[in-house]
Design an enzyme around this catalytic site. Sequence first.
Site, PDB file in Angstrom:
ATOM      1  CG  ASP A 134      -1.807  -1.182   1.340  1.00 52.87           C
ATOM      2  OD1 ASP A 134      -2.213  -1.686   0.278  1.00 52.87           O
ATOM      3  OD2 ASP A 134      -2.091  -1.610   2.464  1.00 52.87           O
ATOM      4  CG  ASP A 136       1.901   3.435   4.365  1.00 49.70           C
ATOM      5  OD1 ASP A 136       0.762   3.210   4.794  1.00 49.70           O
ATOM      6  OD2 ASP A 136       2.764   2.557   4.223  1.00 49.70           O
TER       7      ASP A 136
END
Length: 212
Positions: A134, A136
């Site tokens: 992911d 961030d």
Amino acid sequence: MRRHDLVWLAPQAPWQVLTPGADARLRAWAEARLPFVVARRDPVTDGDQLRLGVPLPLAERRQRLSLRIERTHVQRTAPPPLLPEVAEALAAPWRDALPPLLADLPEPTPPPRVFGSFAWQSLTGLPYLHAGSDLDLLWQITEHTHAAALTERMRRWEREHGLRIDGELRFPGGRCVSWREYAGGAARLLVKSDDACWLSTRDALLTQPVAA
């Protein structure tokens, strides 16, 4: 220095290792002139010292190392890298999906800063990213209408591109909350500051003094 900031240390710096058996790896990290990241302090155990971390790359199973050190031993500091700086080196599908995100942000939104695996791969040149990584992001927030517009923009971008953003909204005073938790509409939110963690109402994010 705030959470997520980067610092550089001399290899011989007199730190206290908090991860058992990690001193040699931390010394080698500093010898390579790689950065450490500022973590949340515990005033009771850390006093005025900094707590720093190093997330190791995939080849070392992403182990997280930590240490404690006096601020006077920090040689250099920098904020986390900006998203445009990191995006230039990314492969598809991220490389093609990020320009639309940056081009359609609600005002006033400066480019977000990046932490986590995307930042560490960019900073070190070591492999941190995998297929499920992911992105961030750390967003600077001015008010609730700004936060609401920004979180809705990220939700729409995720639906359009099939990618996932994690990260935090940083309100005035250094109060950080998960953007997903904020977008979920909860009445009380988990807030993280540089040296504390507590539950807060939404209104208090802009009005309440930072917890000590």
